[in-house]
Write an enzyme that holds these catalytic residues in place. Structure first.
Site, PDB file in Angstrom:
ATOM      1  N   ILE A   1      28.071   0.343  45.367  1.00  0.00           N
ATOM      2  CA  ILE A   1      27.291   1.534  45.009  1.00  0.00           C
ATOM      3  C   ILE A   1      27.621   2.014  43.594  1.00  0.00           C
ATOM      4  O   ILE A   1      28.135   3.120  43.403  1.00  0.00           O
ATOM      5  CB  ILE A   1      27.544   2.660  46.037  1.00  0.00           C
ATOM      6  CG1 ILE A   1      29.058   2.790  46.359  1.00  0.00           C
ATOM      7  CG2 ILE A   1      26.738   2.432  47.309  1.00  0.00           C
ATOM      8  CD1 ILE A   1      29.419   4.023  47.175  1.00  0.00           C
TER       9      ILE A   1
ATOM     10  N   ARG B   1      20.501   1.809  32.611  1.00  0.00           N
ATOM     11  CA  ARG B   1      21.607   1.203  33.372  1.00  0.00           C
ATOM     12  C   ARG B   1      21.271   1.128  34.856  1.00  0.00           C
ATOM     13  O   ARG B   1      21.625   0.160  35.527  1.00  0.00           O
ATOM     14  CB  ARG B   1      22.882   2.025  33.180  1.00  0.00           C
ATOM     15  CG  ARG B   1      23.472   1.897  31.798  1.00  0.00           C
ATOM     16  CD  ARG B   1      24.610   2.882  31.662  1.00  0.00           C
ATOM     17  NE  ARG B   1      25.352   2.711  30.420  1.00  0.00           N
ATOM     18  CZ  ARG B   1      26.331   3.516  30.025  1.00  0.00           C
ATOM     19  NH1 ARG B   1      26.672   4.559  30.789  1.00  0.00           N
ATOM     20  NH2 ARG B   1      26.946   3.305  28.900  1.00  0.00           N
TER      21      ARG B   1
ATOM     22  N   LYS C   1      28.848  12.426  53.620  1.00  0.00           N
ATOM     23  CA  LYS C   1      30.227  12.357  54.109  1.00  0.00           C
ATOM     24  C   LYS C   1      30.740  13.737  54.531  1.00  0.00           C
ATOM     25  O   LYS C   1      30.325  14.758  53.977  1.00  0.00           O
ATOM     26  CB  LYS C   1      31.154  11.796  53.005  1.00  0.00           C
ATOM     27  CG  LYS C   1      30.594  10.553  52.310  1.00  0.00           C
ATOM     28  CD  LYS C   1      31.556   9.887  51.358  1.00  0.00           C
ATOM     29  CE  LYS C   1      30.879   8.763  50.577  1.00  0.00           C
ATOM     30  NZ  LYS C   1      30.237   9.197  49.325  1.00  0.00           N
TER      31      LYS C   1
ATOM     32  N   HIS D   1      35.153  11.319  54.862  1.00  0.00           N
ATOM     33  CA  HIS D   1      35.378  11.036  53.440  1.00  0.00           C
ATOM     34  C   HIS D   1      36.814  10.543  53.173  1.00  0.00           C
ATOM     35  O   HIS D   1      37.021   9.591  52.425  1.00  0.00           O
ATOM     36  CB  HIS D   1      35.060  12.294  52.619  1.00  0.00           C
ATOM     37  CG  HIS D   1      34.663  12.024  51.211  1.00  0.00           C
ATOM     38  ND1 HIS D   1      33.732  12.786  50.537  1.00  0.00           N
ATOM     39  CD2 HIS D   1      35.056  11.078  50.342  1.00  0.00           C
ATOM     40  CE1 HIS D   1      33.589  12.304  49.305  1.00  0.00           C
ATOM     41  NE2 HIS D   1      34.382  11.275  49.164  1.00  0.00           N
TER      42      HIS D   1
ATOM     43  N   LYS E   1      27.512   3.825  40.166  1.00  0.00           N
ATOM     44  CA  LYS E   1      26.910   5.110  39.775  1.00  0.00           C
ATOM     45  C   LYS E   1      26.406   5.014  38.339  1.00  0.00           C
ATOM     46  O   LYS E   1      27.112   4.531  37.447  1.00  0.00           O
ATOM     47  CB  LYS E   1      27.951   6.217  39.882  1.00  0.00           C
ATOM     48  CG  LYS E   1      27.493   7.589  39.362  1.00  0.00           C
ATOM     49  CD  LYS E   1      27.928   7.847  37.928  1.00  0.00           C
ATOM     50  CE  LYS E   1      27.483   9.201  37.384  1.00  0.00           C
ATOM     51  NZ  LYS E   1      27.862   9.353  35.958  1.00  0.00           N
ATOM     52  N   SER E   2      25.197   5.493  38.118  1.00  0.00           N
ATOM     53  CA  SER E   2      24.758   5.746  36.749  1.00  0.00           C
ATOM     54  C   SER E   2      23.689   6.810  36.782  1.00  0.00           C
ATOM     55  O   SER E   2      22.910   6.894  37.727  1.00  0.00           O
ATOM     56  CB  SER E   2      24.202   4.485  36.084  1.00  0.00           C
ATOM     57  OG  SER E   2      23.768   4.815  34.783  1.00  0.00           O
TER      58      SER E   2
ATOM     59  N   TYR F   1      30.125  16.446  46.634  1.00  0.00           N
ATOM     60  CA  TYR F   1      29.545  16.139  45.318  1.00  0.00           C
ATOM     61  C   TYR F   1      28.651  17.267  44.802  1.00  0.00           C
ATOM     62  O   TYR F   1      28.320  17.297  43.620  1.00  0.00           O
ATOM     63  CB  TYR F   1      28.739  14.834  45.321  1.00  0.00           C
ATOM     64  CG  TYR F   1      29.512  13.575  45.684  1.00  0.00           C
ATOM     65  CD1 TYR F   1      30.903  13.576  45.784  1.00  0.00           C
ATOM     66  CD2 TYR F   1      28.849  12.369  45.917  1.00  0.00           C
ATOM     67  CE1 TYR F   1      31.597  12.430  46.130  1.00  0.00           C
ATOM     68  CE2 TYR F   1      29.540  11.216  46.250  1.00  0.00           C
ATOM     69  CZ  TYR F   1      30.912  11.252  46.368  1.00  0.00           C
ATOM     70  OH  TYR F   1      31.595  10.109  46.706  1.00  0.00           O
TER      71      TYR F   1
ATOM     72  N   LEU G   1      32.765  -0.452  39.335  1.00  0.00           N
ATOM     73  CA  LEU G   1      32.897  -0.877  37.935  1.00  0.00           C
ATOM     74  C   LEU G   1      34.225  -0.395  37.364  1.00  0.00           C
ATOM     75  O   LEU G   1      34.437  -0.439  36.149  1.00  0.00           O
ATOM     76  CB  LEU G   1      31.738  -0.303  37.097  1.00  0.00           C
ATOM     77  CG  LEU G   1      30.321  -0.539  37.639  1.00  0.00           C
ATOM     78  CD1 LEU G   1      29.287   0.184  36.775  1.00  0.00           C
ATOM     79  CD2 LEU G   1      30.012  -2.026  37.718  1.00  0.00           C
TER      80      LEU G   1
ATOM     81  N   ASP H   1      24.170   6.925  47.908  1.00  0.00           N
ATOM     82  CA  ASP H   1      25.457   7.374  48.449  1.00  0.00           C
ATOM     83  C   ASP H   1      25.830   8.732  47.861  1.00  0.00           C
ATOM     84  O   ASP H   1      26.127   8.845  46.672  1.00  0.00           O
ATOM     85  CB  ASP H   1      26.558   6.359  48.088  1.00  0.00           C
ATOM     86  CG  ASP H   1      27.909   6.759  48.678  1.00  0.00           C
ATOM     87  OD1 ASP H   1      28.175   6.389  49.839  1.00  0.00           O
ATOM     88  OD2 ASP H   1      28.688   7.448  47.986  1.00  0.00           O
TER      89      ASP H   1
ATOM     90  N   SER I   1      19.203  -1.911  35.099  1.00  0.00           N
ATOM     91  CA  SER I   1      19.879  -3.209  34.867  1.00  0.00           C
ATOM     92  C   SER I   1      20.923  -3.485  35.949  1.00  0.00           C
ATOM     93  O   SER I   1      21.172  -4.639  36.286  1.00  0.00           O
ATOM     94  CB  SER I   1      20.467  -3.282  33.458  1.00  0.00           C
ATOM     95  OG  SER I   1      21.601  -2.463  33.351  1.00  0.00           O
ATOM     96  N   ASN I   2      21.506  -2.442  36.525  1.00  0.00           N
ATOM     97  CA  ASN I   2      22.481  -2.667  37.598  1.00  0.00           C
ATOM     98  C   ASN I   2      21.836  -3.279  38.843  1.00  0.00           C
ATOM     99  O   ASN I   2      22.536  -3.836  39.694  1.00  0.00           O
ATOM    100  CB  ASN I   2      23.194  -1.361  37.971  1.00  0.00           C
ATOM    101  CG  ASN I   2      24.143  -0.887  36.874  1.00  0.00           C
ATOM    102  OD1 ASN I   2      24.420  -1.607  35.926  1.00  0.00           O
ATOM    103  ND2 ASN I   2      24.630   0.343  37.017  1.00  0.00           N
TER     104      ASN I   2
END
Ligand SMILES: NC(=O)c1ccc[n+]([C@@H]2O[C@H](COP(=O)([O-])OP(=O)(O)OC[C@H]3O[C@@H](n4cnc5c(N)ncnc54)[C@H](OP(=O)(O)O)[C@@H]3O)[C@@H](O)[C@H]2O)c1
Length: 273
Positions: free
Chosen positions: A227, A235, A74, A107, A229-230, A49, A189, A44, A238-239
């Site tokens: 979605i 992470r 977007k 957006h 973010k990391s 961005y 999160l 995403d 693991s996500n």
């Protein structure tokens, strides 16, 4: 391992993806490459961005076939309106170095300009041409969704809204269910603020998982597209490791009580000059 949800246009979307807001271009290349190599199939991004080129580069570096990856971008607030949507979107495709995207979103609705219906009509054209395989919106209220459908007859496939344990968005979820629009959670999160919660930590310990995995699982079990973010490879991995457990009814009930209607981001009614 991969769970997909069906969109109202007949296509499907991987329920878990990687978000890249606030990731520098350099971090984005690595994060996207690592994510795809770890098994993510959904990224995403957004023109605002500033990392669409990096998303494209990460995708190519990953070695994963473009056709296997669901890419979202977007239309930013300054590109609403009949004349502006297509050139803005063409620039996104050029930066991504892609022939099309899987999902194109408005957006923000920017109610003050009141151009979102016109913007939507231009996006319906882009979908007809196959440049955007599916089209949807972000940060739309129930009234905004109603107008799109009333004035064009085309419902968005998804509405991407701020949604996490502290902002559970019950009314929007009901609207979405009624209209056949999927709910997609941004800041899932709560930009990691939901992870230090005692109740989430208790549930995590009970399942032998991390707090982040519990929160992501909560989104999945609610049928949201999520979605996180990391830019941290451990992470990122693991996500994604959330398909070997499920929350039980008492876990879900307990997380439901954490709602406090707390927004971290802007209010969609007023955001956008
Ligand atoms: N449509 C919209 O208006 C809109 C608005 C905001 C966001 N979004 C989308 O939603 C995505 C996600 O939202 P978000 O980036 O605001 O916030 P988020 O995903 O809720 O949280 C991201 C933060 O949590 C940290 N984190 C991630 N996994 C973790 C883990 N396992 N343990 C501990 N910390 C962890 C990340 O740190 P590190 O990166 O340092 O690891 C980062 O600081 C965005 O990237 C973007 O794609 C859309």
């Amino acid at each position: 391992m991969h769970h997909e949800l069906i969109l109202n246009d007949g296509r499907s979307i991987p329920q878990l993806g990687l978000g890249v807001w606030q990731a520098s271009p350099q971090d984005t290349v690595t994060a996207v490459r690592e994510a795809l190599q770890a098994g993510y199939r959904h990224i995403d991004t957004a023109s605002i961005y500033g990392n669409e080129e990096a998303v494209g580069a990460g995708l190519r570096e990953s070695g994963v076939s473009r056709e296997l990856v669901f890419v979202t971008t977007k239309i930013w607030n300054d590109a609403h309106g009949k004349e502006n949507v297509r050139p803005a979107f063409q620039k996104s495709l050029e930066r991504l170095k892609l022939d099309n995207v899987d999902l194109l979103l408005i957006h923000w609705p920017v109610p003050r300009h009141d151009l979102f219906v016109e913007t939507w009509k231009a996006m319906i054209e882009l979908r007809r041409e196959g440049l955007a395989r599916s089209i949807g919106v972000s940060n739309f209220t129930s009234a905004h969704l109603r107008r799109l459908i009333d004035e064009t007859g085309v419902a968005p496939v998804i509405n991407q809204i701020e949604l996490h344990p502290y902002l559970q968005q019950r009314e929007m979820r009901e609207t979405h269910n009624r209209l056949g629009v999927l709910t997609q959670a941004w800041s899932p999160l709560a930009q990691n603020r939901a992870l230090a919660n005692a109740e989430i930590e208790r549930i995590a310990a009970k399942h032998g998982k991390t707090a982040a995995q519990v929160v992501i699982r909560w989104h999945l079990d609610n049928r949201f597209v999520v979605i996180p973010k990391s830019v941290t490879p451990s992470r990122i991995r693991s996500n994604l490791d959330v398909f070997d457990f499920a929350l039980d009814a008492s876990d879900m009930a307990s997380i439901a009580t954490l709602n406090r209607d707390e927004r971290l981001g802007p209010n969609p009614e007023t955001f956008g000059a």
